[in-house]
Motif scaffolding. Structure first.
Motif: not given
Length: 213
Positions: A27, A29-31, A167-168, A170, A202
């Motif tokens: 779960g 939420r990378n960025g 970055e995608e 999860a 996250a």
């Protein structure tokens, strides 16, 4: 996934003191890197272990034991402490790179959804499928792999592109690797440090961990 990961007896015979703390995070939420992760990197660089630290020297010795030259293909933590300040990659990679240099141990980060079958640490037979950029592992080389092929060569030297954290990503797998003189409590402390940073990224993340070795 986490219960299936294994280390081959041939690796344990090479370094009986080896242990790996496996951490799975679900779960995420990378960025992109942000001010918070930049501060993590800066703080870690300020408190990083030096290149001559005995924990890093242990990894150089392990590389020599399976025929690698650590001056040419450095253990990942050795390479990181020599390129300070740490590069900005993305939130999750920034987090585990910061933990790596602060605690003096190699950490691998993998995208779980890109894995094929079980992760395992083995000594190469020399015929394992490997990405062209990685090159072919030598017989006896220590490699992480899955059913599709090599995911990281020379224990923790270079990772394949297929399972790299982006970055995608999860769901992620982290491999925190230990040799003496790093203690098992210190290994767990590094894992707790990483878990805290991932939870900051996250807050509703689910984390599992397991010690092998």
């Amino acid at each position: 996934m986490i219960d299936d990961i294994w280390v081959d007896d041939a690796v344990t015979a090479l370094r009986p003191d080896f242990a790996v703390l496996v951490v799975c995070a679900y779960g995420l939420r990378n960025g992109p890197s942000d001010d918070r992760s930049r501060q993590w990197l800066a703080d870690a660089a300020a408190g990083a272990v030096p290149p001559d630290d005995e924990r890093i020297e242990a990894w150089r010795s392990a590389y020599r034991a399976f025929g690698a030259k650590p001056q040419r293909t450095r253990p990942s933590v050795d390479a990181l402490v020599r390129r300070l300040p740490l590069p900005e990659i993305n939130l999750v990679v920034d987090a585990y790179n910061a933990v790596s240099v602060r605690h003096g141990l190699p950490i691998g980060g993998e995208d779980l959804r890109r894995y094929r079958g079980t992760a395992r640490l083995v000594r190469a037979a020399g015929d394992e499928p490997s990405e062209e950029a990685l090159g072919e592992p030598a017989i006896g080389e220590v490699v992480w792999r899955d059913d599709e092929g090599v995911t990281c060569r020379r224990w923790n030297w270079r990772q394949c592109v297929r399972t790299r954290i982006t970055e995608e990503t999860a769901d992620a797998l982290f491999l925190l690797e230990r040799l003496e003189p790093l203690s098992i409590p210190a290994l767990h402390a590094a894992g707790e440090d990483l878990a805290g940073m991932l939870s900051a990224i996250a807050p509703d993340i689910r984390i599992e961990s397991r010690l092998l070795g």
